[in-house]
Design a protein around this motif. Sequence first.
Motif, PDB file in Angstrom:
ATOM      1  N   LEU A 203      17.092   6.899   5.201  1.00 21.05           N
ATOM      2  CA  LEU A 203      17.479   7.240   3.840  1.00 21.05           C
ATOM      3  C   LEU A 203      16.285   7.161   2.894  1.00 21.05           C
ATOM      4  O   LEU A 203      16.229   7.851   1.877  1.00 21.05           O
ATOM      5  N   GLY A 204      15.311   6.318   3.256  1.00 21.78           N
ATOM      6  CA  GLY A 204      14.090   6.216   2.472  1.00 21.78           C
ATOM      7  C   GLY A 204      14.271   5.486   1.153  1.00 21.78           C
ATOM      8  O   GLY A 204      15.338   4.959   0.845  1.00 21.78           O
ATOM      9  N   TRP A 205      13.202   5.455   0.376  1.00 20.30           N
ATOM     10  CA  TRP A 205      13.231   4.829  -0.940  1.00 20.30           C
ATOM     11  C   TRP A 205      14.045   5.685  -1.895  1.00 20.30           C
ATOM     12  O   TRP A 205      13.966   6.915  -1.869  1.00 20.30           O
ATOM     13  N   ARG A 206      14.815   5.029  -2.775  1.00 23.76           N
ATOM     14  CA  ARG A 206      15.643   5.750  -3.747  1.00 23.76           C
ATOM     15  C   ARG A 206      15.375   5.207  -5.143  1.00 23.76           C
ATOM     16  O   ARG A 206      15.440   3.998  -5.367  1.00 23.76           O
ATOM     17  N   GLU A 207      15.082   6.097  -6.062  1.00 27.30           N
ATOM     18  CA  GLU A 207      14.847   5.720  -7.450  1.00 27.30           C
ATOM     19  C   GLU A 207      16.097   6.019  -8.275  1.00 27.30           C
ATOM     20  O   GLU A 207      16.539   7.173  -8.340  1.00 27.30           O
ATOM     21  N   LEU A 208      16.655   4.988  -8.882  1.00 28.76           N
ATOM     22  CA  LEU A 208      17.902   5.136  -9.632  1.00 28.76           C
ATOM     23  C   LEU A 208      17.660   5.042 -11.134  1.00 28.76           C
ATOM     24  O   LEU A 208      17.178   4.025 -11.633  1.00 28.76           O
ATOM     25  N   ASP A 209      18.001   6.098 -11.841  1.00 30.79           N
ATOM     26  CA  ASP A 209      18.080   6.064 -13.297  1.00 30.79           C
ATOM     27  C   ASP A 209      19.539   5.778 -13.649  1.00 30.79           C
ATOM     28  O   ASP A 209      20.344   5.483 -12.750  1.00 30.79           O
TER      29      ASP A 209
ATOM     30  N   LEU B 291      15.451   1.576 -11.118  1.00 30.45           N
ATOM     31  CA  LEU B 291      15.529   0.676  -9.971  1.00 30.45           C
ATOM     32  C   LEU B 291      15.064   1.434  -8.738  1.00 30.45           C
ATOM     33  O   LEU B 291      15.595   2.501  -8.421  1.00 30.45           O
ATOM     34  N   LEU B 292      14.049   0.886  -8.070  1.00 25.64           N
ATOM     35  CA  LEU B 292      13.515   1.502  -6.861  1.00 25.64           C
ATOM     36  C   LEU B 292      14.014   0.714  -5.660  1.00 25.64           C
ATOM     37  O   LEU B 292      13.573  -0.408  -5.408  1.00 25.64           O
ATOM     38  N   LEU B 293      14.969   1.306  -4.950  1.00 25.82           N
ATOM     39  CA  LEU B 293      15.607   0.631  -3.819  1.00 25.82           C
ATOM     40  C   LEU B 293      14.857   0.926  -2.528  1.00 25.82           C
ATOM     41  O   LEU B 293      14.593   2.099  -2.213  1.00 25.82           O
ATOM     42  N   PRO B 294      14.524  -0.100  -1.746  1.00 25.88           N
ATOM     43  CA  PRO B 294      13.880   0.139  -0.441  1.00 25.88           C
ATOM     44  C   PRO B 294      14.870   0.746   0.539  1.00 25.88           C
ATOM     45  O   PRO B 294      16.087   0.688   0.327  1.00 25.88           O
TER      46      PRO B 294
ATOM     47  N   TRP C  46       0.829  -1.209   0.000  1.00 23.09           N
ATOM     48  CA  TRP C  46       0.000   0.000   0.000  1.00 23.09           C
ATOM     49  C   TRP C  46       0.860   1.255   0.000  1.00 23.09           C
ATOM     50  O   TRP C  46       0.540   2.243  -0.660  1.00 23.09           O
ATOM     51  N   LYS C  47       1.961   1.231   0.727  1.00 18.94           N
ATOM     52  CA  LYS C  47       2.875   2.366   0.763  1.00 18.94           C
ATOM     53  C   LYS C  47       3.448   2.629  -0.631  1.00 18.94           C
ATOM     54  O   LYS C  47       3.527   3.785  -1.072  1.00 18.94           O
ATOM     55  N   LEU C  48       3.833   1.564  -1.326  1.00 16.54           N
ATOM     56  CA  LEU C  48       4.354   1.716  -2.679  1.00 16.54           C
ATOM     57  C   LEU C  48       3.306   2.316  -3.614  1.00 16.54           C
ATOM     58  O   LEU C  48       3.600   3.217  -4.409  1.00 16.54           O
ATOM     59  N   LEU C  49       2.080   1.818  -3.518  1.00 14.31           N
ATOM     60  CA  LEU C  49       1.010   2.330  -4.369  1.00 14.31           C
ATOM     61  C   LEU C  49       0.764   3.811  -4.117  1.00 14.31           C
ATOM     62  O   LEU C  49       0.613   4.604  -5.053  1.00 14.31           O
ATOM     63  N   ASP C  50       0.724   4.190  -2.858  1.00 13.00           N
ATOM     64  CA  ASP C  50       0.461   5.588  -2.511  1.00 13.00           C
ATOM     65  C   ASP C  50       1.578   6.500  -2.977  1.00 13.00           C
ATOM     66  O   ASP C  50       1.334   7.605  -3.465  1.00 13.00           O
ATOM     67  N   ASP C  51       2.808   6.035  -2.830  1.00 11.77           N
ATOM     68  CA  ASP C  51       3.953   6.882  -3.174  1.00 11.77           C
ATOM     69  C   ASP C  51       4.201   6.946  -4.680  1.00 11.77           C
ATOM     70  O   ASP C  51       4.519   8.005  -5.218  1.00 11.77           O
ATOM     71  N   GLN C  52       4.079   5.801  -5.355  1.00 10.43           N
ATOM     72  CA  GLN C  52       4.474   5.732  -6.769  1.00 10.43           C
ATOM     73  C   GLN C  52       3.319   5.935  -7.740  1.00 10.43           C
ATOM     74  O   GLN C  52       3.542   6.251  -8.902  1.00 10.43           O
ATOM     75  N   LYS C  53       2.088   5.714  -7.271  1.00  8.26           N
ATOM     76  CA  LYS C  53       0.906   5.926  -8.117  1.00  8.26           C
ATOM     77  C   LYS C  53       1.047   5.216  -9.473  1.00  8.26           C
ATOM     78  O   LYS C  53       0.855   5.808 -10.537  1.00  8.26           O
ATOM     79  N   ALA C  54       1.400   3.947  -9.394  1.00  7.41           N
ATOM     80  CA  ALA C  54       1.586   3.155 -10.611  1.00  7.41           C
ATOM     81  C   ALA C  54       0.242   2.763 -11.218  1.00  7.41           C
ATOM     82  O   ALA C  54      -0.761   2.609 -10.514  1.00  7.41           O
ATOM     83  N   ASP C  55       0.248   2.572 -12.525  1.00  7.16           N
ATOM     84  CA  ASP C  55      -0.959   2.109 -13.222  1.00  7.16           C
ATOM     85  C   ASP C  55      -1.104   0.596 -13.120  1.00  7.16           C
ATOM     86  O   ASP C  55      -2.215   0.068 -13.119  1.00  7.16           O
TER      87      ASP C  55
ATOM     88  N   ILE D  56      11.604  -1.176 -11.201  1.00  6.21           N
ATOM     89  CA  ILE D  56      11.905  -2.478 -10.616  1.00  6.21           C
ATOM     90  C   ILE D  56      12.105  -2.271  -9.117  1.00  6.21           C
ATOM     91  O   ILE D  56      12.980  -1.511  -8.700  1.00  6.21           O
ATOM     92  N   VAL D  57      11.282  -2.935  -8.320  1.00  5.45           N
ATOM     93  CA  VAL D  57      11.336  -2.755  -6.869  1.00  5.45           C
ATOM     94  C   VAL D  57      12.127  -3.891  -6.251  1.00  5.45           C
ATOM     95  O   VAL D  57      11.654  -5.035  -6.174  1.00  5.45           O
ATOM     96  N   SER D  58      13.343  -3.603  -5.821  1.00  6.91           N
ATOM     97  CA  SER D  58      14.208  -4.635  -5.257  1.00  6.91           C
ATOM     98  C   SER D  58      15.440  -3.995  -4.638  1.00  6.91           C
ATOM     99  O   SER D  58      15.896  -2.941  -5.082  1.00  6.91           O
ATOM    100  N   ALA D  59      15.999  -4.683  -3.632  1.00 11.29           N
ATOM    101  CA  ALA D  59      17.282  -4.268  -3.060  1.00 11.29           C
ATOM    102  C   ALA D  59      18.442  -5.003  -3.722  1.00 11.29           C
ATOM    103  O   ALA D  59      19.598  -4.809  -3.347  1.00 11.29           O
TER     104      ALA D  59
END
Length: 296
Positions: free
Chosen positions: A159-165, A148-151, A42-51, A131-134
């Motif tokens: 440090l929170g979630w980090r999105e890497l391009d 890459l979305l790092l938990p 649910w946290k991922l859905l709220d934060d990322q608003k994915a389709d 991609i959600v993974s550590a």
Amino acid sequence: MAKYLLIDGFNMAFRAFYAVKELRRSDGFPTNALYGWVRSMWKLLDDQKADHVTVFFDLGGALEKLELLPDYKANRGETPEEFEQQVPIIKQLTRAMGFGLVELEGVESDDLLAAYATRLVVKEPDALVQIVSADKDFAQSVTERIHLLLPPPTANPRLGWRELDPAGVEEKWGLPPEKMVDYLSLIGDTSDNIPGVPGCGPKTAVKWLTEYGDIDGVMANASDIKPPLFRELLPTLKERMELNRKIIGFNLTHHEGEELDTGSLDLEALCKILEEMEMKSHHAEALKRYSQGELF
């Protein structure tokens, strides 16, 4: 632009299992991983608003990689029984929450996930895949439209979630995504029982690949490599490096032609599972989140 979350199922489920301690149903059945799983999704859905959200699970037996390296992942300990008890219910929850689920006997979920991510951005030129993974192996898949979305790190959750391009990958590991397979091949992966070059750590691997381009370039210049202690060792490890590349690099051919399962919500099934697991706060939130209670 369609946005897809492709989730490394066991990676995230283990995080949920260890993040919540000593949570059980009244009859003693463990529910800590279930609690953490629903909350994190649910946290991922709220934060990322994915389709679309799809979760990838291992069914066991990485046949291709075991043929190459029989000791692949042989060093891993037994999976905690209380975690295994919750896995089938995690999968039930995943489907009921409206997420797709992909798994294939004998094929690692990492390969499946990477294959679908790569094909999605080809099929849908405007799509963004996260991609959600550590797991650092997924850094090799990163492009301008596959991130890459790092938990949050266990040791530093603030440090929170980090999105890497691609730039984020290079900032974190010192190399661009296209060099990550060679980087991981050189340093090895103790968690997967993949031996690298003895004595070669991350800094040395980054230095070599920056200077010589790839493992082939490193091997071609072994006589001039620094530190000098590696000059005689490297030529003896050429076959090992080729093997590492094959094991660490993803096979992108799995499930070719098959549409990605993106799931559909089954609120009745979700509420039934949450009630059976005595997850009262989750049940109440599910009603509020999905239906405002009008179906019940």
